[in-house]
Design a protein around this motif. Sequence first.
Motif, PDB file in Angstrom:
ATOM      1  N   MET A   1       0.819  -1.217   0.000  1.00  0.00           N
ATOM      2  CA  MET A   1       0.000   0.000   0.000  1.00  0.00           C
ATOM      3  C   MET A   1       0.854   1.269   0.000  1.00  0.00           C
ATOM      4  O   MET A   1       0.446   2.301   0.512  1.00  0.00           O
ATOM      5  CB  MET A   1      -0.929   0.012   1.214  1.00  0.00           C
ATOM      6  CG  MET A   1      -2.006  -1.059   1.197  1.00  0.00           C
ATOM      7  SD  MET A   1      -3.120  -0.971   2.611  1.00  0.00           S
ATOM      8  CE  MET A   1      -3.866   0.623   2.404  1.00  0.00           C
ATOM      9  N   ILE A   2       2.027   1.171  -0.621  1.00  0.00           N
ATOM     10  CA  ILE A   2       2.952   2.301  -0.636  1.00  0.00           C
ATOM     11  C   ILE A   2       2.323   3.516  -1.307  1.00  0.00           C
ATOM     12  O   ILE A   2       2.513   4.657  -0.879  1.00  0.00           O
ATOM     13  CB  ILE A   2       4.274   1.910  -1.342  1.00  0.00           C
ATOM     14  CG1 ILE A   2       5.261   3.082  -1.322  1.00  0.00           C
ATOM     15  CG2 ILE A   2       4.026   1.455  -2.773  1.00  0.00           C
ATOM     16  CD1 ILE A   2       5.709   3.467   0.056  1.00  0.00           C
ATOM     17  N   GLY A   3       1.531   3.282  -2.379  1.00  0.00           N
ATOM     18  CA  GLY A   3       0.901   4.395  -3.076  1.00  0.00           C
ATOM     19  C   GLY A   3      -0.084   5.144  -2.193  1.00  0.00           C
ATOM     20  O   GLY A   3      -0.133   6.384  -2.197  1.00  0.00           O
ATOM     21  N   THR A   4      -0.869   4.402  -1.411  1.00  0.00           N
ATOM     22  CA  THR A   4      -1.831   5.022  -0.503  1.00  0.00           C
ATOM     23  C   THR A   4      -1.129   5.793   0.606  1.00  0.00           C
ATOM     24  O   THR A   4      -1.549   6.887   0.990  1.00  0.00           O
ATOM     25  CB  THR A   4      -2.749   3.944   0.116  1.00  0.00           C
ATOM     26  OG1 THR A   4      -3.536   3.346  -0.922  1.00  0.00           O
ATOM     27  CG2 THR A   4      -3.673   4.543   1.162  1.00  0.00           C
ATOM     28  N   ILE A   5      -0.052   5.222   1.123  1.00  0.00           N
ATOM     29  CA  ILE A   5       0.719   5.897   2.182  1.00  0.00           C
ATOM     30  C   ILE A   5       1.283   7.218   1.673  1.00  0.00           C
ATOM     31  O   ILE A   5       1.229   8.247   2.362  1.00  0.00           O
ATOM     32  CB  ILE A   5       1.844   4.983   2.693  1.00  0.00           C
ATOM     33  CG1 ILE A   5       1.244   3.759   3.399  1.00  0.00           C
ATOM     34  CG2 ILE A   5       2.772   5.745   3.636  1.00  0.00           C
ATOM     35  CD1 ILE A   5       2.260   2.717   3.802  1.00  0.00           C
ATOM     36  N   VAL A   6       1.827   7.195   0.449  1.00  0.00           N
ATOM     37  CA  VAL A   6       2.349   8.423  -0.156  1.00  0.00           C
ATOM     38  C   VAL A   6       1.228   9.444  -0.315  1.00  0.00           C
ATOM     39  O   VAL A   6       1.403  10.640  -0.043  1.00  0.00           O
ATOM     40  CB  VAL A   6       3.002   8.120  -1.524  1.00  0.00           C
ATOM     41  CG1 VAL A   6       3.314   9.416  -2.266  1.00  0.00           C
ATOM     42  CG2 VAL A   6       4.266   7.294  -1.345  1.00  0.00           C
ATOM     43  N   ASN A   7       0.062   8.972  -0.742  1.00  0.00           N
ATOM     44  CA  ASN A   7      -1.099   9.837  -0.916  1.00  0.00           C
ATOM     45  C   ASN A   7      -1.473  10.524   0.400  1.00  0.00           C
ATOM     46  O   ASN A   7      -1.712  11.740   0.450  1.00  0.00           O
ATOM     47  CB  ASN A   7      -2.274   9.006  -1.429  1.00  0.00           C
ATOM     48  CG  ASN A   7      -3.335   9.834  -2.146  1.00  0.00           C
ATOM     49  OD1 ASN A   7      -4.142   9.320  -2.912  1.00  0.00           O
ATOM     50  ND2 ASN A   7      -3.358  11.126  -1.902  1.00  0.00           N
TER      51      ASN A   7
ATOM     52  N   PRO B   1      -5.889   1.774  -6.054  1.00  0.00           N
ATOM     53  CA  PRO B   1      -5.576   0.683  -5.125  1.00  0.00           C
ATOM     54  C   PRO B   1      -5.821  -0.699  -5.707  1.00  0.00           C
ATOM     55  O   PRO B   1      -5.125  -1.657  -5.366  1.00  0.00           O
ATOM     56  CB  PRO B   1      -6.499   0.947  -3.923  1.00  0.00           C
ATOM     57  CG  PRO B   1      -7.515   1.912  -4.392  1.00  0.00           C
ATOM     58  CD  PRO B   1      -6.876   2.701  -5.484  1.00  0.00           C
ATOM     59  N   ILE B   2      -6.798  -0.821  -6.624  1.00  0.00           N
ATOM     60  CA  ILE B   2      -7.046  -2.108  -7.278  1.00  0.00           C
ATOM     61  C   ILE B   2      -5.864  -2.474  -8.166  1.00  0.00           C
ATOM     62  O   ILE B   2      -5.382  -3.613  -8.149  1.00  0.00           O
ATOM     63  CB  ILE B   2      -8.350  -2.057  -8.106  1.00  0.00           C
ATOM     64  CG1 ILE B   2      -9.563  -1.895  -7.185  1.00  0.00           C
ATOM     65  CG2 ILE B   2      -8.497  -3.308  -8.957  1.00  0.00           C
ATOM     66  CD1 ILE B   2     -10.874  -1.728  -7.910  1.00  0.00           C
TER      67      ILE B   2
ATOM     68  N   PHE C   1     -10.508  -0.912  -0.890  1.00  0.00           N
ATOM     69  CA  PHE C   1     -10.423  -1.422  -2.261  1.00  0.00           C
ATOM     70  C   PHE C   1      -9.157  -2.255  -2.466  1.00  0.00           C
ATOM     71  O   PHE C   1      -9.170  -3.242  -3.218  1.00  0.00           O
ATOM     72  CB  PHE C   1     -10.459  -0.265  -3.266  1.00  0.00           C
ATOM     73  CG  PHE C   1     -11.819   0.356  -3.399  1.00  0.00           C
ATOM     74  CD1 PHE C   1     -12.822  -0.285  -4.104  1.00  0.00           C
ATOM     75  CD2 PHE C   1     -12.101   1.566  -2.796  1.00  0.00           C
ATOM     76  CE1 PHE C   1     -14.082   0.273  -4.219  1.00  0.00           C
ATOM     77  CE2 PHE C   1     -13.359   2.141  -2.904  1.00  0.00           C
ATOM     78  CZ  PHE C   1     -14.359   1.490  -3.615  1.00  0.00           C
ATOM     79  N   TYR C   2      -8.086  -1.892  -1.788  1.00  0.00           N
ATOM     80  CA  TYR C   2      -6.832  -2.646  -1.896  1.00  0.00           C
ATOM     81  C   TYR C   2      -6.998  -4.052  -1.319  1.00  0.00           C
ATOM     82  O   TYR C   2      -6.649  -5.049  -1.959  1.00  0.00           O
ATOM     83  CB  TYR C   2      -5.722  -1.902  -1.158  1.00  0.00           C
ATOM     84  CG  TYR C   2      -4.375  -2.585  -1.233  1.00  0.00           C
ATOM     85  CD1 TYR C   2      -3.496  -2.316  -2.275  1.00  0.00           C
ATOM     86  CD2 TYR C   2      -3.973  -3.500  -0.257  1.00  0.00           C
ATOM     87  CE1 TYR C   2      -2.254  -2.937  -2.343  1.00  0.00           C
ATOM     88  CE2 TYR C   2      -2.744  -4.132  -0.322  1.00  0.00           C
ATOM     89  CZ  TYR C   2      -1.893  -3.840  -1.366  1.00  0.00           C
ATOM     90  OH  TYR C   2      -0.671  -4.476  -1.438  1.00  0.00           O
ATOM     91  N   VAL C   3      -7.549  -4.143  -0.117  1.00  0.00           N
ATOM     92  CA  VAL C   3      -7.746  -5.437   0.543  1.00  0.00           C
ATOM     93  C   VAL C   3      -8.749  -6.289  -0.228  1.00  0.00           C
ATOM     94  O   VAL C   3      -8.549  -7.491  -0.412  1.00  0.00           O
ATOM     95  CB  VAL C   3      -8.225  -5.231   1.999  1.00  0.00           C
ATOM     96  CG1 VAL C   3      -8.612  -6.561   2.625  1.00  0.00           C
ATOM     97  CG2 VAL C   3      -7.131  -4.553   2.819  1.00  0.00           C
ATOM     98  N   ALA C   4      -9.841  -5.660  -0.700  1.00  0.00           N
ATOM     99  CA  ALA C   4     -10.856  -6.396  -1.460  1.00  0.00           C
ATOM    100  C   ALA C   4     -10.264  -6.986  -2.737  1.00  0.00           C
ATOM    101  O   ALA C   4     -10.529  -8.144  -3.086  1.00  0.00           O
ATOM    102  CB  ALA C   4     -12.021  -5.475  -1.803  1.00  0.00           C
ATOM    103  N   ALA C   5      -9.431  -6.196  -3.428  1.00  0.00           N
ATOM    104  CA  ALA C   5      -8.804  -6.676  -4.663  1.00  0.00           C
ATOM    105  C   ALA C   5      -7.836  -7.822  -4.385  1.00  0.00           C
ATOM    106  O   ALA C   5      -7.743  -8.783  -5.155  1.00  0.00           O
ATOM    107  CB  ALA C   5      -8.069  -5.521  -5.358  1.00  0.00           C
ATOM    108  N   LYS C   6      -7.120  -7.740  -3.273  1.00  0.00           N
ATOM    109  CA  LYS C   6      -6.192  -8.811  -2.888  1.00  0.00           C
ATOM    110  C   LYS C   6      -6.943 -10.110  -2.616  1.00  0.00           C
ATOM    111  O   LYS C   6      -6.487 -11.198  -2.987  1.00  0.00           O
ATOM    112  CB  LYS C   6      -5.413  -8.395  -1.628  1.00  0.00           C
ATOM    113  CG  LYS C   6      -4.205  -7.509  -1.875  1.00  0.00           C
ATOM    114  CD  LYS C   6      -3.087  -8.286  -2.554  1.00  0.00           C
ATOM    115  CE  LYS C   6      -1.811  -7.470  -2.618  1.00  0.00           C
ATOM    116  NZ  LYS C   6      -0.726  -8.206  -3.318  1.00  0.00           N
TER     117      LYS C   6
END
Length: 227
Positions: A1-7, A115-116, A163-168
């Motif tokens: 989730m590096i992208g979300t953290i940066v966001n 996130p997907i 959305f990240y967890v759901a996609a995983k």
Amino acid sequence: MIGTIVNVVLIVMGSMIGSVFKKGLKEQYQDILMQGMGLAVAALGVFAITKHMPDSEYPVLFIVSLAIGGVIGERVNMEEKFHQLVSKVSKGNLAEGLSTAILLFCIGTLSIVGPIESALNGNQTYLFTNAILDFVTSIVLAATFGIGIALSAVVLFCWQGFFYVAAKMVSGFITPELLTEISIIGGVLILSSGLSILGVRKFRTINLIPSLVIPVIYLVAKNLLWT
């Protein structure tokens, strides 16, 4: 989730920077900043469409999906309900700014497709682009409403994290052909977000989000009928 953290980090940083400008940024600077970000988002949407369209085995599916998904979203009135939910945060000037920030940060398709894409392909492009967009937006909003705009970063983290967890969780069921169709629709929704930011027309993008589910239903039904 590096992208979300940066966001999240960039929203907090933008809020801190914007809060320094207590009288707010001049309208002309706000306009040019948002024009630049709107063009960038629109370009990203066009890129996604042109990249995945040649690989599509069902070139009409995205049109049908947008039509059906749009009708479903409009019937449920997803966008209006989202607005109502955010408006319940609290009352007052900060609440107005915070509600606006949450809508701007979460309503964009980049915050859903990003996130997907990150979960399935490890591609952070959409999230990094969204982070830059939110950074500029948070500066503009915090210049008017104050440092409290940074609280929207918490909501964004939960939103994108879902959305990240759901996609995983469903990654094993997502085939290349399904991912292609979803990416095309995602590109269209990203383009609509960019055009909305530019003020070309206000698209009810949230009401189009169910379109992302239609290819899943179609391909699952197709596979069941053929087996």
